[in-house]
Write a protein that holds these residues in place. Structure first.
Motif, short mmCIF file in Angstrom:
data_model
loop_
_atom_site.label_atom_id
_atom_site.label_comp_id
_atom_site.label_asym_id
_atom_site.label_seq_id
_atom_site.Cartn_x
_atom_site.Cartn_y
_atom_site.Cartn_z
N ARG A 1 0.84 -1.21 0.00
CA ARG A 1 0.00 0.00 0.00
C ARG A 1 0.87 1.27 0.00
O ARG A 1 0.57 2.25 -0.68
CB ARG A 1 -0.92 -0.02 1.22
CG ARG A 1 -1.97 1.08 1.21
CD ARG A 1 -2.95 0.93 2.36
NE ARG A 1 -4.01 -0.01 2.03
CZ ARG A 1 -4.30 -1.10 2.72
NH1 ARG A 1 -3.58 -1.42 3.77
NH2 ARG A 1 -5.28 -1.89 2.36
N LYS B 1 -4.79 -1.93 -7.32
CA LYS B 1 -5.99 -1.37 -6.70
C LYS B 1 -6.98 -2.47 -6.32
O LYS B 1 -7.49 -2.51 -5.21
CB LYS B 1 -6.65 -0.38 -7.67
CG LYS B 1 -7.81 0.41 -7.08
CD LYS B 1 -8.17 1.58 -7.98
CE LYS B 1 -9.26 2.43 -7.34
NZ LYS B 1 -10.54 2.34 -7.98
N ILE B 2 -7.23 -3.37 -7.26
CA ILE B 2 -8.16 -4.48 -7.00
C ILE B 2 -7.62 -5.36 -5.86
O ILE B 2 -8.35 -5.73 -4.94
CB ILE B 2 -8.38 -5.33 -8.27
CG1 ILE B 2 -9.20 -4.55 -9.30
CG2 ILE B 2 -9.09 -6.65 -7.92
CD1 ILE B 2 -9.30 -5.23 -10.66
N GLU C 1 -8.15 -3.77 -2.53
CA GLU C 1 -9.58 -3.80 -2.17
C GLU C 1 -9.98 -5.18 -1.64
O GLU C 1 -10.78 -5.31 -0.73
CB GLU C 1 -10.46 -3.45 -3.37
CG GLU C 1 -10.43 -1.98 -3.76
CD GLU C 1 -11.23 -1.71 -5.03
OE1 GLU C 1 -12.11 -2.52 -5.37
OE2 GLU C 1 -10.96 -0.69 -5.67
N CYS C 2 -9.41 -6.21 -2.24
CA CYS C 2 -9.76 -7.59 -1.87
C CYS C 2 -9.31 -7.95 -0.45
O CYS C 2 -9.90 -8.83 0.18
CB CYS C 2 -9.11 -8.59 -2.83
SG CYS C 2 -9.81 -8.60 -4.49
N GLN D 1 -9.25 -6.02 2.24
CA GLN D 1 -9.80 -5.19 3.31
C GLN D 1 -10.29 -6.09 4.46
O GLN D 1 -10.79 -7.19 4.24
CB GLN D 1 -10.95 -4.33 2.78
CG GLN D 1 -10.47 -3.28 1.79
CD GLN D 1 -11.60 -2.39 1.32
OE1 GLN D 1 -11.84 -1.34 1.87
NE2 GLN D 1 -12.30 -2.85 0.28
N LYS E 1 -16.73 -5.04 2.31
CA LYS E 1 -16.15 -4.01 1.44
C LYS E 1 -15.35 -4.59 0.28
O LYS E 1 -14.91 -3.87 -0.61
CB LYS E 1 -15.25 -3.08 2.27
CG LYS E 1 -16.04 -2.22 3.25
CD LYS E 1 -15.10 -1.28 3.99
CE LYS E 1 -15.90 -0.38 4.94
NZ LYS E 1 -14.99 0.47 5.73
N ARG E 2 -15.11 -5.90 0.32
CA ARG E 2 -14.34 -6.53 -0.77
C ARG E 2 -15.20 -6.65 -2.02
O ARG E 2 -16.40 -6.92 -1.92
CB ARG E 2 -13.85 -7.92 -0.34
CG ARG E 2 -12.89 -7.88 0.84
CD ARG E 2 -12.57 -9.27 1.36
NE ARG E 2 -12.13 -9.21 2.76
CZ ARG E 2 -12.23 -10.19 3.63
NH1 ARG E 2 -12.78 -11.35 3.28
NH2 ARG E 2 -11.83 -10.03 4.87
N PRO E 3 -14.60 -6.50 -3.20
CA PRO E 3 -15.39 -6.65 -4.44
C PRO E 3 -15.79 -8.10 -4.68
O PRO E 3 -15.14 -9.02 -4.18
CB PRO E 3 -14.43 -6.16 -5.53
CG PRO E 3 -13.06 -6.37 -4.95
CD PRO E 3 -13.19 -6.19 -3.47
#
Length: 317
Positions: free
Chosen positions: A260, A288-289, A292-293, A295, A300-302
């Motif tokens: 990060r 970015k993906i 996000e995964c 988290q 909140k994960r896609p």
């Protein structure tokens, strides 16, 4: 045996349940020089069929994290019927007892000793772990991106069934001759009912550094457990940096925080100055993906559908 005349190989005509003696023969009695690798669930050997074709034969260990009969049931039931380019193909299995003299409470007795084995298509390139972190063979970005997209397509297929894999990591992604990835090792997988979205367990098993926090600390299993592990796979494949949790440290927080902080747009542009703008954009999207995964809050994960659409450029990133 020559099978070229009828266009069929021995492999394509194999029965699903194979005799133990046959598997002993094709692995040269499970000889050391046939070992492809050893993992949590057992040792994988090269099996050479009568027509010269190769298969991978996994001999399940007695001290595996799940009982052998449970692990073999998971794999056989959950992946025997799966046919997808990004899922390893199971071609046979064996769960057979043979009478042996064993020591039991100081006495020798005759008992049935069971062997459990699983047979897969043979993928000579080996695992993503072996290929990704081999410094002598730097992997081009287009190959990395192809691998990431393939893993995500395989997981999309599984989650639509829905099967939760529960052990996604570089060792469990195998590569074919064209560097197409195949998700392997379904020993911990769970088949959910169509209306089921979550489950709980007291028996948390998996690979340190890849286990989702809600599963690790609360025993919660969901599709988002796989998304967390997928995020780490995406980050490792994109950056080429290895997720190495400290000894007895089950989380990947240090690795995630390092990515990060260090993998900013500016660093990506300077590090990959020879890549085209489109390639740089793909790298940024993957980082970015991936972040996000991983988290902490699973909500909140896609979803895997969203990830696949973004990697295909079908929705905004």
């Amino acid at each position: 045996m020559n099978t070229e005349g009828n266009g069929q190989s021995v492999l394509s005509t194999l029965p699903k349940e194979l005799p133990l003696d046959f598997l002993r023969t094709i692995t040269n009695q499970f000889s050391e020089d046939r070992v492809l690798g050893t993992g949590t669930f057992g040792t994988v050997y090269t099996g050479i069929m009568p027509d010269g074709q190769h298969i991978a034969v996994k001999r399940l260990a007695e001290n595996a994290p799940l009982p052998r009969d449970k692990a073999i049931t998971n794999e056989v039931q959950n992946i025997m019927a799966l046919k997808h380019d990004n899922i390893v193909k199971l071609v046979g299995f064996c769960h057979e007892g043979q009478k042996r003299v064993v020591l039991n409470n100081g006495r020798y007795i005759v008992a049935d000793v069971f062997e459990s084995l699983l047979c897969y298509e043979y993928l000579p390139k080996g695992s993503l772990l072996k290929n990704l972190f081999d410094r002598s063979n730097s992997m081009a970005w287009d190959t990395r991106f192809k691998i990431i997209k393939g893993i995500c397509n395989g997981l999309l297929f599984l989650h639509r069934i829905p099967i939760i894999h529960m052990d996604l990591k570089p060792e469990n992604i195998l590569l074919d001759d064209n560097m197409n990835p195949k998700i392997a090792d379904f020993g911990l997988s769970r088949l959910f009912g169509q209306e089921q979205t979550r489950a709980n367990t007291q028996n948390v098993v998996g690979s340190y550094g890849y286990i989702a926090p809600e599963y690790l600390y609360r025993g919660e299993i969901s599709a988002q457990s796989d998304i967390y592990s997928l995020g780490l796979l995406i980050i490792e494949t994109t950056t080429g940096e290895k997720n190495q949790p400290k000894q007895n440290e089950p989380s990947a927080r240090d690795f995630i925080e390092n990515v990060r902080q260090n993998w900013t747009d500016g660093r990506i542009a300077s590090r990959y100055s020879t890549l085209k703008a489109n390639d740089l954009q793909e790298i940024k999207v993957c980082i970015k993906i991936g972040l996000e995964c991983v988290q902490i809050d699973r909500k909140k994960r896609p979803s895997i559908e969203n990830i696949v659409q973004r990697l295909d450029g079908r929705c905004a990133n």
